[in-house]
Design an enzyme around this catalytic site. Sequence first.
Site, mmCIF file in Angstrom:
data_model
loop_
_atom_site.group_PDB
_atom_site.id
_atom_site.type_symbol
_atom_site.label_atom_id
_atom_site.label_comp_id
_atom_site.label_asym_id
_atom_site.label_seq_id
_atom_site.Cartn_x
_atom_site.Cartn_y
_atom_site.Cartn_z
ATOM 1 N N GLU A 1 -6.697 3.629 -5.569
ATOM 2 C CA GLU A 1 -7.921 3.875 -4.808
ATOM 3 C C GLU A 1 -8.424 5.233 -5.308
ATOM 4 O O GLU A 1 -7.910 6.283 -4.944
ATOM 5 C CB GLU A 1 -7.668 3.923 -3.297
ATOM 6 C CG GLU A 1 -8.986 4.055 -2.555
ATOM 7 C CD GLU A 1 -8.869 4.656 -1.184
ATOM 8 O OE1 GLU A 1 -7.906 5.386 -0.931
ATOM 9 O OE2 GLU A 1 -9.733 4.365 -0.345
ATOM 10 N N ASP B 1 0.867 -1.184 0.000
ATOM 11 C CA ASP B 1 0.000 0.000 0.000
ATOM 12 C C ASP B 1 0.904 1.234 0.000
ATOM 13 O O ASP B 1 1.764 1.371 0.871
ATOM 14 C CB ASP B 1 -0.853 -0.022 1.277
ATOM 15 C CG ASP B 1 -2.153 0.747 1.128
ATOM 16 O OD1 ASP B 1 -3.189 0.274 1.639
ATOM 17 O OD2 ASP B 1 -2.136 1.799 0.463
ATOM 18 N N ASP C 1 -3.085 4.767 -2.460
ATOM 19 C CA ASP C 1 -4.052 5.421 -1.572
ATOM 20 C C ASP C 1 -4.500 6.775 -2.143
ATOM 21 O O ASP C 1 -3.665 7.614 -2.471
ATOM 22 C CB ASP C 1 -3.343 5.650 -0.217
ATOM 23 C CG ASP C 1 -4.307 6.110 0.850
ATOM 24 O OD1 ASP C 1 -5.205 5.338 1.182
ATOM 25 O OD2 ASP C 1 -4.141 7.231 1.337
ATOM 26 N N HIS D 1 -10.531 -2.278 4.657
ATOM 27 C CA HIS D 1 -10.249 -1.837 6.033
ATOM 28 C C HIS D 1 -10.987 -0.549 6.389
ATOM 29 O O HIS D 1 -10.877 -0.057 7.515
ATOM 30 C CB HIS D 1 -8.736 -1.636 6.177
ATOM 31 C CG HIS D 1 -8.253 -0.568 5.263
ATOM 32 N ND1 HIS D 1 -8.195 -0.699 3.880
ATOM 33 C CD2 HIS D 1 -7.834 0.683 5.506
ATOM 34 C CE1 HIS D 1 -7.776 0.409 3.336
ATOM 35 N NE2 HIS D 1 -7.558 1.277 4.291
ATOM 36 N N ASP D 2 -11.716 0.006 5.405
ATOM 37 C CA ASP D 2 -12.414 1.282 5.640
ATOM 38 C C ASP D 2 -13.911 1.119 5.787
ATOM 39 O O ASP D 2 -14.607 2.102 6.087
ATOM 40 C CB ASP D 2 -12.206 2.242 4.445
ATOM 41 C CG ASP D 2 -10.825 2.824 4.398
ATOM 42 O OD1 ASP D 2 -10.370 3.165 3.287
ATOM 43 O OD2 ASP D 2 -10.181 2.912 5.459
HETATM 44 O O1 ISL Z 1 -14.159 4.898 2.774
HETATM 45 C C1 ISL Z 1 -13.968 5.763 1.979
HETATM 46 C C2 ISL Z 1 -14.350 5.594 0.534
HETATM 47 O O2 ISL Z 1 -15.271 4.515 0.436
HETATM 48 C C3 ISL Z 1 -13.388 7.085 2.400
HETATM 49 O O3 ISL Z 1 -14.051 7.481 3.556
HETATM 50 C C4 ISL Z 1 -11.892 6.860 2.691
HETATM 51 O O4 ISL Z 1 -11.411 7.621 3.714
HETATM 52 C C5 ISL Z 1 -11.174 7.270 1.451
HETATM 53 O O5 ISL Z 1 -11.443 6.293 0.514
HETATM 54 C C6 ISL Z 1 -9.659 7.324 1.647
HETATM 55 O O6 ISL Z 1 -9.212 6.139 2.246
HETATM 56 C C7 ISL Z 1 -7.798 5.956 2.183
HETATM 57 O O7 ISL Z 1 -7.101 7.113 2.629
HETATM 58 C C8 ISL Z 1 -7.253 7.483 3.994
HETATM 59 C C9 ISL Z 1 -7.110 6.311 4.971
HETATM 60 O O8 ISL Z 1 -7.625 6.690 6.242
HETATM 61 C C10 ISL Z 1 -7.901 5.103 4.483
HETATM 62 O O9 ISL Z 1 -7.701 3.997 5.366
HETATM 63 C C11 ISL Z 1 -7.449 4.777 3.079
HETATM 64 O O10 ISL Z 1 -8.100 3.595 2.584
HETATM 65 C C12 ISL Z 1 -6.172 8.523 4.282
HETATM 66 O O11 ISL Z 1 -4.918 7.976 3.939
#
Ligand code: ISL
Length: 627
Positions: free
Chosen positions: A333, A177, A278, A404-405
Amino acid sequence: MFTQKSKLKELYQTPVGKDLLDTLARYAQRPNLFQNPILANLKIKTIGRLIGKNAPGVTDAILHLINSANETPPPFPPAITKKWWKEAVVYQIYPRSFQDSDGDGIGDLNGIRRRIPYLKELGVDAVWLSPIYDSPNDDMGYDIRDYRKIMAEFGGMEDFDALIRELHANGIRLILDMVLNHTSDEHEWFQKALANPQCVERDYYIWAKGRDGDEPNNWTSFFSGPAWNRYEETDEWGLHLFSKKQMDLNWDNPGLRAEVYDMISWWREKGVDGFRLDVINLISKENLEDGNNAIGALVGFRGIEHYFYGPHLHEYLHELREKAFRDAYTVGETVGMGLEMCRMLSAEERGELCTAFNFDHMDNPGKSRANEYRYDLRFLKSHFIKWQEEYGNNCWPTLFFENHDNPRMVSKINPDPRLREVIAKLLCVLQFTLKGTPFLYQGQELGMVNASFSSVNEYRDVEAINRYHELLKGRTQEEALRITSWGTRDHARTPMQWDSSENAGFTTGEPWLKVNPNYAQINAEEETRTSGSVFQFFKNLIALRKESETLVYGSFRVSGRKEKDTFCYYRESENETFYIEINLTEHEQPRNHAAPPAFHFCMGNYGRAAESLRPYEANVYQSIRRR
Ligand code: ISL
């Protein structure tokens, strides 16, 4: 150039226009609004009334984004090129919660290495590790302090070297990641920038003067509150789209880009096979102008239109491919990107991303994980038909329901414990029989579900904790806890449930986050030895997918397109066909299409087919192979 007088159907012909209008329609809970032929002839200036946000600036913002994104859509070639990452099953590991090996209550790299036989048995071809780099863990590793150092709780570089060696020895590839939109405010670059504003690293970040003593603009953070920190020393503000300790990088600085390319090449030379990127579509900020309030209210983050698809995004992604990733696999992402924009970012001939994560299916239209609601699976039918039919052979879908989100998908659909296994297996059928790369999140193969939290002190997720305290301004602790408990990311981060021993076999110490008390019933030891378990279902369907190119590269053909409650489709290649039938509802449904003749029942979440389709029933049939 499009103007306020342009017709909606003209805008809908452009990649960005189609995605933006579809996104707005979805937020307005009217997903097919702009396919209406009558509306399509209206001028864009009517759009405010249509989406219930008759607010100034919405149409200007849409026109500006469409006019500045003047790319030509990629072609639709006849054939699909074969790649390892199109055939692979990827398993996402959240290292902090996977397996602890030294008793400190935190998962680590040696713990992952210990579980390679489990991954092999499941049939995993690649693992994606959430960030493993040195971090103060304000956002659990997504706030990187040193890109070239392993987080102390996870082990050392020698443990990483041992892990990648053993993964490769077992035929499993490694995807890391990479968080390139921001670093921790404890990163050396940021510390240097604070200590000496004239240093070269100062311009690696995004600074601005305040406005009448307040923030430079009205942008809000993804994690509540303004997106700016004030620094007295220089009377300037620093941008943070995420937590206060995650400072946005200035990608317009060529020196910063060169540092990033060098760091990625360093990891690639250590044998890393791919990278998950990310929030990669946020790296190009157009300007620091105020965000439109109506868009901010609709999407939830004010200012997003100035950075979610910035003017240099394609240029930077192409440079990343040429100077850093080279032939490594990448998955971006890409928050907020629709199908057309994902095509612009990942079509093979564009040389940018290999694949992208689109999140349109993760919640029903107009909902987010901040809302308490029962996810209606029927929405998935139109979503997947669109992505299976319109994405093109030069683009490749990603198939996921958890990460994980996000809360556990089974819990979002129906919390009735009697339906847990059937729903978990239904999602497995979708994930492993549609076209695209399946990304399985740790514990999904066990049918793990959401936990319950009795106090904010049990949360570890900075996003939920910030939102709880924001909600307290005007609500009781009970209300703030109830509201944040629907979507806290902690649901996905409770420790992996290995067996029925203390702490589910995750740690011999005090776990960093509570273990879901249902581990006595839901755990890998039980399921790996129980036929008919969720684990066995995943293992068997993964094996079926591996032995059949049809489920990887075969064509997709929907059957019964107009039926609301069932989703039936074919996957076809020249000498083999699969037929899949799914009941998307919790009610029994008539079978409107008998399984075609000369097909035999392969597998299903009720063990065998019956006269009708039972609640959430999913069956896979296979044609007799034609010689
Ligand atoms: O869940 C989400 C989209 O479905 C958003 O709320 C999420 O925060 C966004 O996609 C970004 O996520 C990524 O970046 C963030 C980190 O907290 C997340 O874990 C990561 O997946 C900041 O680095």
